[in-house]
Design a protein around this motif. Structure first.
Motif, PDB file in Angstrom:
ATOM      1  N   ALA A  30       0.829  -1.207   0.000  1.00 11.83           N
ATOM      2  CA  ALA A  30       0.000   0.000   0.000  1.00 11.83           C
ATOM      3  C   ALA A  30       0.863   1.257   0.000  1.00 11.83           C
ATOM      4  CB  ALA A  30      -0.929  -0.008   1.209  1.00 11.83           C
ATOM      5  N   LEU A  31       1.974   1.223   0.728  1.00  8.13           N
ATOM      6  CA  LEU A  31       2.864   2.384   0.770  1.00  8.13           C
ATOM      7  C   LEU A  31       3.464   2.655  -0.608  1.00  8.13           C
ATOM      8  CD1 LEU A  31       4.697   1.802   4.174  1.00  8.13           C
ATOM      9  CD2 LEU A  31       2.982   3.539   3.642  1.00  8.13           C
ATOM     10  N   ILE A  32       3.734   1.587  -1.372  1.00  4.24           N
ATOM     11  CA  ILE A  32       4.249   1.773  -2.728  1.00  4.24           C
ATOM     12  C   ILE A  32       3.163   2.347  -3.628  1.00  4.24           C
ATOM     13  CG2 ILE A  32       5.119   0.573  -4.765  1.00  4.24           C
ATOM     14  CD1 ILE A  32       6.447  -1.438  -2.866  1.00  4.24           C
ATOM     15  N   ALA A  33       1.945   1.789  -3.507  1.00  2.00           N
ATOM     16  CA  ALA A  33       0.838   2.231  -4.368  1.00  2.00           C
ATOM     17  C   ALA A  33       0.503   3.696  -4.157  1.00  2.00           C
ATOM     18  CB  ALA A  33      -0.395   1.362  -4.108  1.00  2.00           C
ATOM     19  N   VAL A  34       0.601   4.169  -2.904  1.00  4.90           N
ATOM     20  CA  VAL A  34       0.199   5.542  -2.617  1.00  4.90           C
ATOM     21  C   VAL A  34       1.210   6.558  -3.167  1.00  4.90           C
ATOM     22  CG1 VAL A  34       1.351   5.899  -0.391  1.00  4.90           C
ATOM     23  CG2 VAL A  34      -0.883   6.936  -0.808  1.00  4.90           C
ATOM     24  N   LYS A  35       2.417   6.112  -3.480  1.00  3.83           N
ATOM     25  CA  LYS A  35       3.438   7.011  -4.013  1.00  3.83           C
ATOM     26  C   LYS A  35       3.290   7.228  -5.516  1.00  3.83           C
ATOM     27  CE  LYS A  35       6.969   6.011  -0.513  1.00  3.83           C
ATOM     28  NZ  LYS A  35       8.335   5.476  -0.248  1.00  3.83           N
ATOM     29  N   LEU A  36       2.404   6.491  -6.138  1.00  3.30           N
ATOM     30  CA  LEU A  36       2.231   6.625  -7.580  1.00  3.30           C
ATOM     31  C   LEU A  36       1.445   7.890  -7.901  1.00  3.30           C
ATOM     32  CD1 LEU A  36       1.332   2.947  -8.586  1.00  3.30           C
ATOM     33  CD2 LEU A  36       3.581   4.030  -8.451  1.00  3.30           C
ATOM     34  N   GLY A  37       1.978   8.684  -8.793  1.00  2.00           N
ATOM     35  CA  GLY A  37       1.296   9.891  -9.246  1.00  2.00           C
ATOM     36  C   GLY A  37       0.816   9.729 -10.669  1.00  2.00           C
ATOM     37  N   PRO A  38       0.296  10.790 -11.283  1.00  5.10           N
ATOM     38  CA  PRO A  38      -0.183  10.681 -12.671  1.00  5.10           C
ATOM     39  C   PRO A  38       0.912  10.294 -13.651  1.00  5.10           C
ATOM     40  CG  PRO A  38      -0.124  12.975 -11.931  1.00  5.10           C
ATOM     41  CD  PRO A  38       0.091  12.126 -10.728  1.00  5.10           C
ATOM     42  N   TRP A  39       2.186  10.635 -13.337  1.00  5.70           N
ATOM     43  CA  TRP A  39       3.292  10.250 -14.217  1.00  5.70           C
ATOM     44  C   TRP A  39       3.417   8.726 -14.270  1.00  5.70           C
ATOM     45  CZ3 TRP A  39       3.311  13.824 -10.336  1.00  5.70           C
ATOM     46  CH2 TRP A  39       3.427  15.176 -10.718  1.00  5.70           C
ATOM     47  N   GLU A  40       3.350   8.102 -13.088  1.00  9.23           N
ATOM     48  CA  GLU A  40       3.469   6.640 -13.040  1.00  9.23           C
ATOM     49  C   GLU A  40       2.253   5.960 -13.666  1.00  9.23           C
ATOM     50  OE1 GLU A  40       6.333   8.301 -10.347  1.00  9.23           O
ATOM     51  OE2 GLU A  40       4.170   8.616 -10.448  1.00  9.23           O
ATOM     52  N   TYR A  41       1.069   6.524 -13.462  1.00  4.96           N
ATOM     53  CA  TYR A  41      -0.136   5.931 -14.046  1.00  4.96           C
ATOM     54  C   TYR A  41      -0.077   5.974 -15.570  1.00  4.96           C
ATOM     55  CZ  TYR A  41      -2.652   5.484  -9.631  1.00  4.96           C
ATOM     56  OH  TYR A  41      -3.048   5.097  -8.383  1.00  4.96           O
ATOM     57  N   PHE A  42       0.375   7.112 -16.108  1.00 12.20           N
ATOM     58  CA  PHE A  42       0.482   7.208 -17.566  1.00 12.20           C
ATOM     59  C   PHE A  42       1.505   6.210 -18.104  1.00 12.20           C
ATOM     60  CE2 PHE A  42       2.598   9.000 -21.331  1.00 12.20           C
ATOM     61  CZ  PHE A  42       1.511   9.016 -22.200  1.00 12.20           C
ATOM     62  N   SER A  43       2.641   6.104 -17.434  1.00  9.57           N
ATOM     63  CA  SER A  43       3.662   5.149 -17.872  1.00  9.57           C
ATOM     64  C   SER A  43       3.144   3.717 -17.774  1.00  9.57           C
ATOM     65  CB  SER A  43       4.927   5.310 -17.014  1.00  9.57           C
ATOM     66  OG  SER A  43       5.457   6.616 -17.146  1.00  9.57           O
ATOM     67  N   LEU A  44       2.339   3.446 -16.759  1.00 11.18           N
ATOM     68  CA  LEU A  44       1.733   2.119 -16.631  1.00 11.18           C
ATOM     69  C   LEU A  44       0.815   1.825 -17.814  1.00 11.18           C
ATOM     70  CD1 LEU A  44       1.063  -0.474 -15.024  1.00 11.18           C
ATOM     71  CD2 LEU A  44      -0.702   0.840 -13.830  1.00 11.18           C
ATOM     72  N   LEU A  56       8.422   2.748 -18.272  1.00 10.60           N
ATOM     73  CA  LEU A  56       8.683   3.104 -19.672  1.00 10.60           C
ATOM     74  C   LEU A  56       9.760   2.219 -20.281  1.00 10.60           C
ATOM     75  CD1 LEU A  56       8.523   7.016 -19.498  1.00 10.60           C
ATOM     76  CD2 LEU A  56       6.828   5.462 -20.471  1.00 10.60           C
ATOM     77  N   VAL A  57      10.787   1.896 -19.504  1.00 11.93           N
ATOM     78  CA  VAL A  57      11.834   0.986 -19.982  1.00 11.93           C
ATOM     79  C   VAL A  57      11.234  -0.396 -20.269  1.00 11.93           C
ATOM     80  CG1 VAL A  57      13.937  -0.242 -19.325  1.00 11.93           C
ATOM     81  CG2 VAL A  57      13.732   2.202 -18.861  1.00 11.93           C
ATOM     82  N   LEU A  58      10.363  -0.849 -19.370  1.00 13.31           N
ATOM     83  CA  LEU A  58       9.692  -2.131 -19.589  1.00 13.31           C
ATOM     84  C   LEU A  58       8.834  -2.091 -20.855  1.00 13.31           C
ATOM     85  CD1 LEU A  58       8.571  -3.073 -15.955  1.00 13.31           C
ATOM     86  CD2 LEU A  58      10.347  -4.188 -17.330  1.00 13.31           C
ATOM     87  N   ALA A  59       8.208  -0.940 -21.112  1.00 16.05           N
ATOM     88  CA  ALA A  59       7.396  -0.804 -22.326  1.00 16.05           C
ATOM     89  C   ALA A  59       8.268  -0.926 -23.574  1.00 16.05           C
ATOM     90  CB  ALA A  59       6.664   0.543 -22.317  1.00 16.05           C
ATOM     91  N   VAL A  60       9.436  -0.277 -23.557  1.00 16.10           N
ATOM     92  CA  VAL A  60      10.357  -0.354 -24.705  1.00 16.10           C
ATOM     93  C   VAL A  60      10.838  -1.787 -24.906  1.00 16.10           C
ATOM     94  CG1 VAL A  60      12.588   0.389 -25.595  1.00 16.10           C
ATOM     95  CG2 VAL A  60      11.079   2.045 -24.492  1.00 16.10           C
ATOM     96  N   LEU A  61      11.215  -2.445 -23.810  1.00 16.26           N
ATOM     97  CA  LEU A  61      11.663  -3.839 -23.897  1.00 16.26           C
ATOM     98  C   LEU A  61      10.548  -4.745 -24.395  1.00 16.26           C
ATOM     99  CD1 LEU A  61      13.742  -4.124 -20.587  1.00 16.26           C
ATOM    100  CD2 LEU A  61      14.614  -3.926 -22.926  1.00 16.26           C
TER     101      LEU A  61
END
Length: 501
Positions: A134-148, A476-481
């Protein structure tokens, strides 16, 4: 701690709670099996009935609907080729082909056992790892959501079919569909052409039901002679061996565990949900398989991955809700509302102030999974009876249910016309050999990606944050790979095809 566990068990294992959970499980399975009736709709209908119950009994009943719904979507996905819920989209890729070749019992049994294992694994992870995840999930912002979302869009390569170009074009078409209607941030209408039908946009469920359900039903009635002769959707002898299928599932332990863990992680990300987990798990299973060419033809690996992954999100979605008071999905928000009605504050102190309630929820998840398993296996012969219903009966009945589901979503008559229009359009695409899955994938991910991209740039105009924030950069790196791997696999497969030809 032990006192809280015993107090929770005392409430969960009471006759009234077990009875309402049993009814909730059945309701969730039935609701999810009907195309267009989502798990969220089933939970909303259940909520008012729980107000007069004790808090834990009410939450346990809704959790039973929740867990049952993730498995129920399998029924129509396997037997009709129509995902009962958005979280069953990838299940249709292999469950329906397996059923069409005369193995509907095997397809259902694989999905049921995989869902059960995914739900149990997610419950174990929920108990052990709720606070740190949960602590990891709460640190995600719109930048991380878009990259996801960018990473998730690379799944198009796995569901593109034989032609990568047509798959990419279908995915872009799905993204274009997602832009029709009100702007997700400002509410400004776009691409409506001053037409009443398009004022509210193209609701995702309408696109899903139209693309998969209506187009599939139209293809079933192409041969008028078969319809007149009373031919069923699935012909051949039905084999029913659920215990043998269990050994078959356990033959893919890495796929099962990996898909379940991915489902938990995706579920723990607020707003992601089972529809994304379902597709991501299928994509990873195909990439990690020794026989990726069999995916889409009725391989057990595809069913195991998609069903264990989407069921695991039920436990994953509870992680941020229990640990931080942040709903992981719309269903979790409804569960929070139910607790608040009973005067229970949801937040970081929930597990401290109401430990018996939290441990009771953990136990309710495991019990609900077992109830789903028993109910589905014991009623499989009833489900399989659908395969013997003539097309002349099943097609109009399912079409009416699809129309009811689309209308129940927004109560707009216009959506019924959109449903039929999109269905005909999907039928034309399928006849032109364009894959339908990328269209739905684009319609799912498009609005989420757009809204988070705009939120990120509205928060800070510095676009380099997408690459300097660690989690966003990793995604994003995972997306490229992922793209590189897909292109490499595609060209390798083309080379093998040419060599064999």
């Amino acid at each position: 701690m032990m006192e809280s566990i015993l107090a929770g068990a005392d409430q969960i294992f009471s006759v009234p709670t077990l009875l309402t959970m049993l009814l909730g499980t059945i309701a969730g399975i039935i609701a999810a099996a009907i195309p267009g009736f989502t798990i969220t709709m089933a939970i909303i209908l259940t909520l008012p009935l729980t107000f007069g119950m004790p808090p834990l009994q009410g939450v346990a009943t809704m959790l039973a609907v929740y867990v049952g719904g993730y498995t129920g979507g399998l029924v129509s996905a396997a037997l009709l080729g129509i995902p009962g819920t958005p979280s069953s989209v990838a299940t249709t890729f292999d469950a329906f082909p397996m059923a069409r070749r005369g193995e509907p019992g095997r397809a259902l049994a694989i999905g049921i056992w995989a869902s059960f294992c995914g739900a149990l694994i997610s419950t174990v992870v929920l108990i052990i790892a709720a606070p740190p995840l949960a602590l990891i999930a709460v640190k995600l912002g719109p930048w991380e959501y878009f990259s996801l979302i960018v990473f998730a869009m690379t799944i198009v390569a796995s569901v593109a079919g034989k032609s990568m170009l047509r798959g990419l074009m279908a995915g872009m078409l799905g993204l274009l569909i997602a832009t029709v209607g009100p702007d997700p941030i400002m509410g400004v209408p776009r691409f409506t052409f001053d037409t009443y039908l398009l004022e509210a946009g193209l609701p995702f469920l309408v696109v899903l039901i139209g693309i998969f359900a209506v187009s599939q039903l139209l293809s079933e009635v192409e041969d008028v002679d078969q319809v007149k002769q009373g031919e069923a959707l699935i012909t051949g002898k039905i084999v029913f061996r659920p215990l043998k299928v269990l050994r078959e599932i356990l033959a893919y332990p890495i796929n099962l565990i990996r898909s379940s863990l991915i489902g938990v992680l995706v579920g723990a990300v607020p707003g992601a949900g089972g529809s994304i987990a379902n597709l991501v798990c299928y994509d990873y299973a195909k990439r990690g398989s020794r026989t990726p060419e069999k995916f889409g033809t009725g391989t057990p690996e595809g069913i195991v991955a998609s069903e264990s992954g989407n069921s695991a999100t039920s436990g994953g979605g509870l992680i941020p809700m229990i640990a931080l008071g942040i709903p992981g999905s719309a269903v979790d928000a409804i569960l929070m509302a139910s607790l608040m009605v009973h005067g229970i504050g949801v937040g970081p102190r929930l597990i401290v102030d109401h430990a018996d309630l939290v441990y009771g929820m953990f136990m309710a998840m495991a019990i609900a999974a077992m109830m789903v398993l028993v109910i589905c296996l014991s009623s499989m012969r009833l489900f399989l009876g659908v395969t013997k219903v003539p097309k002349s009966v099943i097609v109009p009945v399912v079409l009416v249910l699809c129309l009811i589901g689309a209308f129940a979503l927004t109560q707009r008559i216009a959506d019924l016309y959109l449903l039929l229009g999109i269905g005909i359009f999907g039928y034309i695409l399928s006849k032109l050999n364009y894959p339908l899955a990328p269209v739905v994938l684009g319609a799912i991910l498009g609005p989420i990606g757009e809204s988070n991209l705009r939120r990120a740039l509205m928060t800070n105009e510095d676009w380099t944050l997408f690459f300097t924030r660690p989690i966003s950069l990793v995604l994003l790196v995972l997306a490229v790979l992922s793209i590189a791997f897909s292109v490499r696999s595609h060209y390798r497969q083309r080379h093998v095809t040419r060599s064999s030809g």
